[in-house]
Structures are given as C-alpha cells and as structure tokens.
Motif scaffolding. Structure first.
Motif, short mmCIF file in Angstrom:
data_model
loop_
_atom_site.label_atom_id
_atom_site.label_comp_id
_atom_site.label_asym_id
_atom_site.label_seq_id
_atom_site.Cartn_x
_atom_site.Cartn_y
_atom_site.Cartn_z
N LEU A 31 0.82 -1.20 0.00
CA LEU A 31 0.00 0.00 0.00
C LEU A 31 0.86 1.25 0.00
O LEU A 31 0.61 2.19 -0.75
CB LEU A 31 -0.93 0.00 1.22
CG LEU A 31 -1.78 1.24 1.43
CD1 LEU A 31 -2.71 1.46 0.25
CD2 LEU A 31 -2.56 1.12 2.70
N LEU A 32 1.89 1.26 0.82
CA LEU A 32 2.80 2.40 0.88
C LEU A 32 3.52 2.60 -0.46
O LEU A 32 3.73 3.73 -0.89
CB LEU A 32 3.79 2.23 2.02
CG LEU A 32 4.45 3.48 2.55
CD1 LEU A 32 3.43 4.54 2.94
CD2 LEU A 32 5.33 3.16 3.73
N ALA A 33 3.87 1.51 -1.12
CA ALA A 33 4.50 1.61 -2.44
C ALA A 33 3.54 2.24 -3.44
O ALA A 33 3.95 3.06 -4.27
CB ALA A 33 4.93 0.23 -2.92
N GLY A 34 2.27 1.89 -3.36
CA GLY A 34 1.27 2.50 -4.24
C GLY A 34 1.13 3.98 -3.99
O GLY A 34 1.01 4.78 -4.93
N ILE A 35 1.15 4.37 -2.73
CA ILE A 35 1.06 5.79 -2.39
C ILE A 35 2.31 6.53 -2.85
O ILE A 35 2.22 7.64 -3.37
CB ILE A 35 0.81 5.96 -0.88
CG1 ILE A 35 -0.61 5.47 -0.56
CG2 ILE A 35 1.01 7.40 -0.44
CD1 ILE A 35 -0.93 5.39 0.90
N CYS A 36 3.47 5.90 -2.72
CA CYS A 36 4.71 6.51 -3.20
C CYS A 36 4.65 6.73 -4.71
O CYS A 36 5.09 7.77 -5.22
CB CYS A 36 5.92 5.65 -2.86
SG CYS A 36 6.34 5.69 -1.11
N ARG A 37 4.08 5.78 -5.41
CA ARG A 37 3.93 5.93 -6.87
C ARG A 37 3.01 7.12 -7.18
O ARG A 37 3.28 7.88 -8.10
CB ARG A 37 3.38 4.64 -7.47
CG ARG A 37 3.20 4.69 -8.95
CD ARG A 37 4.54 4.81 -9.67
NE ARG A 37 4.31 4.87 -11.09
CZ ARG A 37 5.03 5.60 -11.93
NH1 ARG A 37 6.07 6.28 -11.49
NH2 ARG A 37 4.76 5.63 -13.20
N VAL A 39 2.70 9.76 -5.35
CA VAL A 39 3.49 10.97 -5.08
C VAL A 39 4.38 11.28 -6.28
O VAL A 39 4.47 12.42 -6.72
CB VAL A 39 4.34 10.81 -3.79
CG1 VAL A 39 5.35 11.94 -3.65
CG2 VAL A 39 3.44 10.74 -2.58
N VAL A 40 5.01 10.25 -6.83
CA VAL A 40 5.88 10.45 -8.00
C VAL A 40 5.07 11.00 -9.17
O VAL A 40 5.49 11.94 -9.84
CB VAL A 40 6.61 9.14 -8.38
CG1 VAL A 40 7.31 9.28 -9.72
CG2 VAL A 40 7.60 8.75 -7.31
N LEU A 41 3.91 10.41 -9.42
CA LEU A 41 3.09 10.86 -10.54
C LEU A 41 2.55 12.27 -10.32
O LEU A 41 2.40 13.04 -11.27
CB LEU A 41 1.93 9.89 -10.76
CG LEU A 41 2.31 8.49 -11.25
CD1 LEU A 41 1.09 7.59 -11.28
CD2 LEU A 41 2.96 8.57 -12.63
N THR A 42 2.25 12.62 -9.08
CA THR A 42 1.67 13.92 -8.78
C THR A 42 2.71 15.02 -8.68
O THR A 42 2.56 16.10 -9.25
CB THR A 42 0.86 13.86 -7.47
OG1 THR A 42 -0.14 12.85 -7.60
CG2 THR A 42 0.19 15.19 -7.17
N TYR A 43 3.79 14.76 -7.94
CA TYR A 43 4.77 15.79 -7.63
C TYR A 43 6.09 15.65 -8.40
O TYR A 43 6.88 16.57 -8.42
CB TYR A 43 5.07 15.82 -6.13
CG TYR A 43 3.85 16.14 -5.31
CD1 TYR A 43 3.26 17.39 -5.34
CD2 TYR A 43 3.27 15.17 -4.50
CE1 TYR A 43 2.14 17.68 -4.59
CE2 TYR A 43 2.15 15.45 -3.75
CZ TYR A 43 1.59 16.70 -3.79
OH TYR A 43 0.48 16.98 -3.06
N GLY A 44 6.34 14.48 -8.94
CA GLY A 44 7.56 14.28 -9.72
C GLY A 44 8.79 13.89 -8.92
O GLY A 44 9.90 13.92 -9.43
N TYR A 45 8.62 13.53 -7.64
CA TYR A 45 9.75 13.08 -6.83
C TYR A 45 9.28 12.00 -5.87
O TYR A 45 8.10 11.88 -5.57
CB TYR A 45 10.40 14.24 -6.06
CG TYR A 45 9.46 14.97 -5.13
CD1 TYR A 45 9.24 14.52 -3.83
CD2 TYR A 45 8.80 16.12 -5.55
CE1 TYR A 45 8.39 15.19 -2.97
CE2 TYR A 45 7.95 16.80 -4.70
CZ TYR A 45 7.74 16.33 -3.42
OH TYR A 45 6.89 16.99 -2.58
#
Length: 93
Positions: A31-37, A39-45
């Motif tokens: 779940l945390l990996a999905g949320i991290c993804r 973040v990457v898609l939304t903010y770019g980091y």
C-alpha cells in the motif's frame, strides 16, 4: 488501479480477521508503495526515507492512544500528512 484496490482491501480484511501480522506488514508495504507511486506521478519526486518512516510511525499506534509527531523545517511534513490522509481515506472506502 480499481482492481488492485479491491484486491488489496480484501487481503487486508482477511489478514486482520486472522490477526496475521506478517501478512499485514507485507500488505502495508504494498500500500505504501502504491502511495509513493502516486506521489511520484503527482509531484515528480519520491518520498524520502524519513518521510516514509514518519508515515509508518504514525500508522502504528495503540488502539486507544494517539500519536504526536515532530519534524524539523524542510523535512516534508506536508507530504507526510498527505500520505497519511491517503492511507486513511483508502482504508475507509
């Protein structure tokens, strides 16, 4: 994403019912990996390790107790709160 969400929610519910802490930890990581993804898609980091530790620390609390966190300026409090909100929103859907 919707199929994954339904699948992991079912698996988490089953692990909670069986009180399988190892399975819950593995699903929490996914779940945390999905949320991290997200973040990457939304903010770019990617979230920093300290931010991920803060999220995990805030998620693990005693049933009748809260948590209070403290982070220094520039450590990403806003992102930690956003990731926590995503976890709690996802869990309530």
């Amino acid at each position: 994403l919707n199929k994954w969400t339904r699948q992991i929610k079912g698996e988490i519910a089953a692990a909670r019912a069986q009180q399988d802490t190892k399975q819950l930890a593995a699903l929490e990581t996914e779940l945390l990996a999905g949320i991290c993804r997200g973040v990457v898609l939304t903010y770019g980091y990617k979230p920093r390790p300290t931010q991920l530790c803060a999220v995990l620390g805030m998620l693990h609390q005693a049933p009748d107790k809260g948590r209070l966190g403290k982070m220094k300026t520039g450590e990403g409090k806003s992102l930690v709160i956003a990731m926590l909100a995503a976890v709690y929103a996802w869990d309530s859907v």
